[in-house]
Design a protein around this motif. Structure first.
Motif, PDB file in Angstrom:
ATOM      1  N   GLY A  71       0.808  -1.211   0.000  1.00  0.00           N
ATOM      2  CA  GLY A  71       0.000   0.000   0.000  1.00  0.00           C
ATOM      3  C   GLY A  71       0.837   1.255   0.000  1.00  0.00           C
ATOM      4  O   GLY A  71       1.989   1.254   0.443  1.00  0.00           O
ATOM      5  N   VAL A 104      -5.015  -6.121   4.217  1.00  0.00           N
ATOM      6  CA  VAL A 104      -4.272  -4.857   4.168  1.00  0.00           C
ATOM      7  C   VAL A 104      -5.058  -3.823   4.965  1.00  0.00           C
ATOM      8  O   VAL A 104      -6.284  -3.763   4.884  1.00  0.00           O
ATOM      9  CB  VAL A 104      -4.049  -4.368   2.727  1.00  0.00           C
ATOM     10  CG1 VAL A 104      -3.110  -5.301   1.991  1.00  0.00           C
ATOM     11  CG2 VAL A 104      -5.356  -4.244   1.961  1.00  0.00           C
ATOM     12  N   VAL A 121      -3.369   0.500  -3.601  1.00  0.00           N
ATOM     13  CA  VAL A 121      -2.800  -0.800  -3.250  1.00  0.00           C
ATOM     14  C   VAL A 121      -2.324  -1.479  -4.526  1.00  0.00           C
ATOM     15  O   VAL A 121      -3.078  -1.573  -5.503  1.00  0.00           O
ATOM     16  CB  VAL A 121      -3.832  -1.705  -2.544  1.00  0.00           C
ATOM     17  CG1 VAL A 121      -3.243  -3.087  -2.299  1.00  0.00           C
ATOM     18  CG2 VAL A 121      -4.282  -1.097  -1.235  1.00  0.00           C
TER      19      VAL A 121
END
Length: 252
Positions: A71, A104, A121
């Motif tokens: 990310g 994430v 991402v």
């Protein structure tokens, strides 16, 4: 493997918070139609639907088989990920992989009421994800007042999980207008390469395209030369007139 994400920081630098429209009322991916086997950067778009609290955390569950995800948090945010050890290591072009990424997270920042945030991402779709499939990414959204919104439902639910449609290998990544949380469950045949009876969808290419090449013929070259001579002559005439004017002024 993370060498594939070298442009991610630049993407994050361009992330802004602006007031959303009604169509942005769900968590969604942009682009949201991604080719089979691709490694791409996509934005998780998160709206703030409350009037007196800020969004402070976003947690996205990834499907099984995501071996690489990174990310680029916007200013004020932090990125982290969770992993799980693979039952059997996998050999890739970048080496042997012993774990997969299961989640994430973006935390520590704020999305103010009435705004939305884009969270880039970079990830590789699972090898098991085939053309024509729709992948869901259950997402948990946390507010500063303690409220938690679970975007984990089906596309027809009030709180649908954001989705990505898997398209033909080698195709461009597309941003397709469809459902609130993603593109239609079945994309048109011209996008997937398979027959479809669903309603038409609007797609915006995301991948860069090769610039068009302009070919100038001999005839066009001659025309351009003539035009250049005319322009040059007019310039000389204008210059001569200006010089004569200055001389008359000086003589006076």
């Amino acid at each position: 493997m993370l060498s594939k994400t070298t442009t991610l920081a630049a993407v994050a630098g361009a992330t802004i918070l602006v007031a959303p429209s009604a169509a942005l009322a769900h968590v969604s991916f942009h682009p949201n139609a991604i080719p089979q086997g691709a490694f791409v950067t996509t934005d998780i778009r998160v709206p703030n639907e409350e009037s007196n609290a800020s969004v402070t955390a976003i947690r996205v569950k990834l499907p099984e088989g995501v071996l690489d995800a990174q990310g680029a948090p916007p200013a004020g945010w932090s990125f982290s990920s969770k992993t799980k050890k693979l039952a059997k290591p996998i050999k890739t072009d970048d080496g042997t992989v012993t774990s997969e990424i299961t989640e994430v997270d973006f935390t520590g920042g704020k999305i103010k009421p009435g705004d939305f945030g884009n969270f880039p991402v970079a990830l590789g779709l699972p090898d098991a994800a085939k053309q024509g499939q729709v992948i869901g990414f259950p997402t948990i959204q946390t507010y500063s007042n303690g409220d938690v919104v679970r975007w984990i439902g089906t596309p027809t639910d009030d709180k649908p999980a954001p989705t990505i449609d898997v398209t033909a290998p080698g195709a461009a990544a597309l941003d397709v207008t469809g459902g609130d949380a993603g593109p239609p469950a079945k994309l048109p045949a011209n996008l997937t390469g398979v027959a479809s009876t669903s309603a038409s969808a609007t797609a915006t290419p995301v991948a860069a395209t090769k610039p068009a090449t302009t070919v100038i013929t001999k005839k066009e070259t001659s025309t351009l030369s003539i035009i250049a001579l005319i322009v040059g002559a007019l310039g000389l005439i204008a210059g001569g007139a200006a010089l004569a004017t200055r001389r008359r002024t000086a003589a006076a």
